[in-house]
Motif scaffolding. Sequence first.
Motif, PDB file in Angstrom:
ATOM      1  N   ARG A  19       0.823  -1.211   0.000  1.00  0.00           N
ATOM      2  CA  ARG A  19       0.000   0.000   0.000  1.00  0.00           C
ATOM      3  C   ARG A  19       0.859   1.264   0.000  1.00  0.00           C
ATOM      4  N   PHE A  20       1.994   1.218   0.699  1.00  0.00           N
ATOM      5  CA  PHE A  20       2.934   2.333   0.727  1.00  0.00           C
ATOM      6  C   PHE A  20       3.489   2.609  -0.671  1.00  0.00           C
ATOM      7  N   ILE A  21       3.865   1.539  -1.383  1.00  0.00           N
ATOM      8  CA  ILE A  21       4.405   1.697  -2.736  1.00  0.00           C
ATOM      9  C   ILE A  21       3.353   2.295  -3.664  1.00  0.00           C
ATOM     10  N   ASN A  22       2.130   1.828  -3.547  1.00  0.00           N
ATOM     11  CA  ASN A  22       1.053   2.355  -4.395  1.00  0.00           C
ATOM     12  C   ASN A  22       0.856   3.854  -4.184  1.00  0.00           C
ATOM     13  N   GLU A  62       0.192  12.532   4.840  1.00  0.00           N
ATOM     14  CA  GLU A  62      -1.223  12.532   5.193  1.00  0.00           C
ATOM     15  C   GLU A  62      -1.918  11.279   4.682  1.00  0.00           C
ATOM     16  N   ARG A  63      -1.582  10.853   3.470  1.00  0.00           N
ATOM     17  CA  ARG A  63      -2.217   9.660   2.909  1.00  0.00           C
ATOM     18  C   ARG A  63      -1.826   8.398   3.674  1.00  0.00           C
ATOM     19  N   LEU A  64      -0.596   8.341   4.130  1.00  0.00           N
ATOM     20  CA  LEU A  64      -0.191   7.192   4.942  1.00  0.00           C
ATOM     21  C   LEU A  64      -1.044   7.094   6.204  1.00  0.00           C
ATOM     22  N   ARG A  65      -1.294   8.235   6.836  1.00  0.00           N
ATOM     23  CA  ARG A  65      -2.109   8.234   8.050  1.00  0.00           C
ATOM     24  C   ARG A  65      -3.565   7.886   7.758  1.00  0.00           C
ATOM     25  N   SER A  66      -4.100   8.454   6.681  1.00  0.00           N
ATOM     26  CA  SER A  66      -5.526   8.264   6.410  1.00  0.00           C
ATOM     27  C   SER A  66      -5.839   6.932   5.738  1.00  0.00           C
ATOM     28  N   GLU A  67      -4.928   6.432   4.883  1.00  0.00           N
ATOM     29  CA  GLU A  67      -5.205   5.217   4.121  1.00  0.00           C
ATOM     30  C   GLU A  67      -4.663   3.953   4.770  1.00  0.00           C
ATOM     31  N   ILE A  68      -3.675   4.093   5.639  1.00  0.00           N
ATOM     32  CA  ILE A  68      -3.110   2.910   6.301  1.00  0.00           C
ATOM     33  C   ILE A  68      -3.395   2.940   7.798  1.00  0.00           C
ATOM     34  N   GLY A  69      -3.131   4.083   8.438  1.00  0.00           N
ATOM     35  CA  GLY A  69      -3.415   4.171   9.867  1.00  0.00           C
ATOM     36  C   GLY A  69      -2.603   5.256  10.543  1.00  0.00           C
ATOM     37  N   ASP A  70      -3.134   5.784  11.629  1.00  0.00           N
ATOM     38  CA  ASP A  70      -2.441   6.841  12.365  1.00  0.00           C
ATOM     39  C   ASP A  70      -1.110   6.377  12.934  1.00  0.00           C
ATOM     40  N   TYR A  71      -0.945   5.073  13.071  1.00  0.00           N
ATOM     41  CA  TYR A  71       0.292   4.533  13.631  1.00  0.00           C
ATOM     42  C   TYR A  71       1.441   4.540  12.625  1.00  0.00           C
ATOM     43  N   ILE A  72       1.148   4.858  11.355  1.00  0.00           N
ATOM     44  CA  ILE A  72       2.180   4.872  10.326  1.00  0.00           C
ATOM     45  C   ILE A  72       2.675   6.307  10.138  1.00  0.00           C
ATOM     46  N   THR A  73       3.961   6.512  10.352  1.00  0.00           N
ATOM     47  CA  THR A  73       4.587   7.804  10.087  1.00  0.00           C
ATOM     48  C   THR A  73       5.734   7.594   9.112  1.00  0.00           C
ATOM     49  N   CYS A  74       6.194   8.657   8.511  1.00  0.00           N
ATOM     50  CA  CYS A  74       7.356   8.543   7.637  1.00  0.00           C
ATOM     51  C   CYS A  74       8.164   9.829   7.688  1.00  0.00           C
ATOM     52  N   SER A  75       9.455   9.682   7.514  1.00  0.00           N
ATOM     53  CA  SER A  75      10.345  10.833   7.424  1.00  0.00           C
ATOM     54  C   SER A  75      10.725  11.031   5.966  1.00  0.00           C
ATOM     55  N   CYS A  76      10.482  12.206   5.442  1.00  0.00           N
ATOM     56  CA  CYS A  76      10.733  12.510   4.036  1.00  0.00           C
ATOM     57  C   CYS A  76      12.007  13.330   3.890  1.00  0.00           C
ATOM     58  N   GLY A  77      12.875  12.898   3.012  1.00  0.00           N
ATOM     59  CA  GLY A  77      14.080  13.645   2.679  1.00  0.00           C
ATOM     60  C   GLY A  77      13.988  14.130   1.246  1.00  0.00           C
ATOM     61  N   ILE A  78      14.286  15.386   1.033  1.00  0.00           N
ATOM     62  CA  ILE A  78      14.183  15.989  -0.298  1.00  0.00           C
ATOM     63  C   ILE A  78      15.553  16.531  -0.700  1.00  0.00           C
ATOM     64  N   SER A  79      16.001  16.170  -1.889  1.00  0.00           N
ATOM     65  CA  SER A  79      17.252  16.725  -2.402  1.00  0.00           C
ATOM     66  C   SER A  79      17.332  16.472  -3.905  1.00  0.00           C
ATOM     67  N   HIS A  80      18.479  16.845  -4.484  1.00  0.00           N
ATOM     68  CA  HIS A  80      18.637  16.742  -5.934  1.00  0.00           C
ATOM     69  C   HIS A  80      19.278  15.427  -6.364  1.00  0.00           C
ATOM     70  N   ASN A  81      19.630  14.537  -5.414  1.00  0.00           N
ATOM     71  CA  ASN A  81      20.092  13.198  -5.783  1.00  0.00           C
ATOM     72  C   ASN A  81      19.732  12.207  -4.680  1.00  0.00           C
ATOM     73  N   ARG A  82      19.909  10.933  -4.976  1.00  0.00           N
ATOM     74  CA  ARG A  82      19.510   9.862  -4.054  1.00  0.00           C
ATOM     75  C   ARG A  82      20.301   9.907  -2.747  1.00  0.00           C
ATOM     76  N   LEU A  83      21.613  10.091  -2.861  1.00  0.00           N
ATOM     77  CA  LEU A  83      22.490  10.097  -1.702  1.00  0.00           C
ATOM     78  C   LEU A  83      22.038  11.114  -0.658  1.00  0.00           C
ATOM     79  N   LEU A  84      21.808  12.351  -1.114  1.00  0.00           N
ATOM     80  CA  LEU A  84      21.442  13.417  -0.185  1.00  0.00           C
ATOM     81  C   LEU A  84      19.985  13.309   0.255  1.00  0.00           C
ATOM     82  N   ALA A  85      19.125  12.794  -0.609  1.00  0.00           N
ATOM     83  CA  ALA A  85      17.726  12.614  -0.210  1.00  0.00           C
ATOM     84  C   ALA A  85      17.622  11.614   0.940  1.00  0.00           C
ATOM     85  N   LYS A  86      18.394  10.535   0.865  1.00  0.00           N
ATOM     86  CA  LYS A  86      18.358   9.543   1.955  1.00  0.00           C
ATOM     87  C   LYS A  86      18.963  10.122   3.228  1.00  0.00           C
TER      88      LYS A  86
END
Length: 346
Positions: A19-22, A62-86
């Motif tokens: 569901r997360f991948i979708n 928000e979709r993770l909380r509403s579509e899977i459950g309030d117990y699901i959280t995620c940390s998002c990293g944003i950058s211009h390449n994979r290394l820095l995004a992770k």
Amino acid sequence: PGIILVPADFDKYADITYRFINICQTYSPICEVFSLDECFIDISETEKLFGGVLNIALEIKERLRSEIGDYITCSCGISHNRLLAKLASSQIKPDGLFLITRDNAYEILDKSDLMDVCGLGFALNRRLGILRIDSFPKLRSKSVEFLHKHFGPYWSLHLYNVSRGIDNSPVMPLAEIPDAKSVSRTYTTHRNLYQREGINRLVRNLAEEATAKAREMTMSGRYVGFCLRGGEDRWSGHRTLKTYINDGKVLFDLCQEIAKDWQVKAVRFCGVTLGMLVKNKYQPIPFFPTDQRRQKLIATIDKINQRFGDYTIFPAQLLGMDIIRPKVNGYFGDKSYRLRYLLREK
């Protein structure tokens, strides 16, 4: 005494991952599943369709909380390449959101430990420590020539780039992941196995899983690798066949043949490999009736197990043991299988 042991539930993990991948694939077709709970999403061509990169990150949360459950959280990293995004995704946990730009990349790297960056593990860190390199500023101060002398042509360039936040690797969507060259399964037991029956059950269990993985990918192999370890003793061998196989019983019998002269006293580790894989569509159709019946039987068992759960039907040889279940994650490089396992129709 106060430890509460909670058993793993891989079926539940797979469902949530599916569901997360979708959700992630909603925002770009270029979505790479990096692990059981991590995705890279290249939104270079799609971010304007969803209100920008920050809006996408907040919407995923928000979709993770509403579509899977309030117990699901995620940390998002944003950058211009994979290394820095992770790296960005690890800055604020849990449920964080962090942006690394070209302007602040060195600042974030310089306050991070070397092993905070994906792709710099224990072995490299230990070798860098011997050279008294324990931070990214110190690593950046070394020339390519110095790094080449101590780490060779590949790792010298890797370290040079990592220390500067350079990563040109593309996001790899599922459709572009190359087919696996081999499938393997290893297992370390909680105690030594001394009885031949118990050792054979372990080998059969792993052989069944390895061949099931090959069949899931519609592939067969003709290289068989087998190894056992116990205490200070190690045994290993391999066999290259003239024909291709993906039958767990056949793989088990070949492992038995490889090990026929081994003087095994105790086993703590077992590994089974089926390699030199090719697509089944290139294989001849079984000619003899017994082989045809065996093929139909295995196909039927696979359908039942895919519908009702792994090892709903299993060989009688495994009766009386705690069957080792397939891992959704942790396979040796057959990432294409892992993702199709997660994304196959429910």
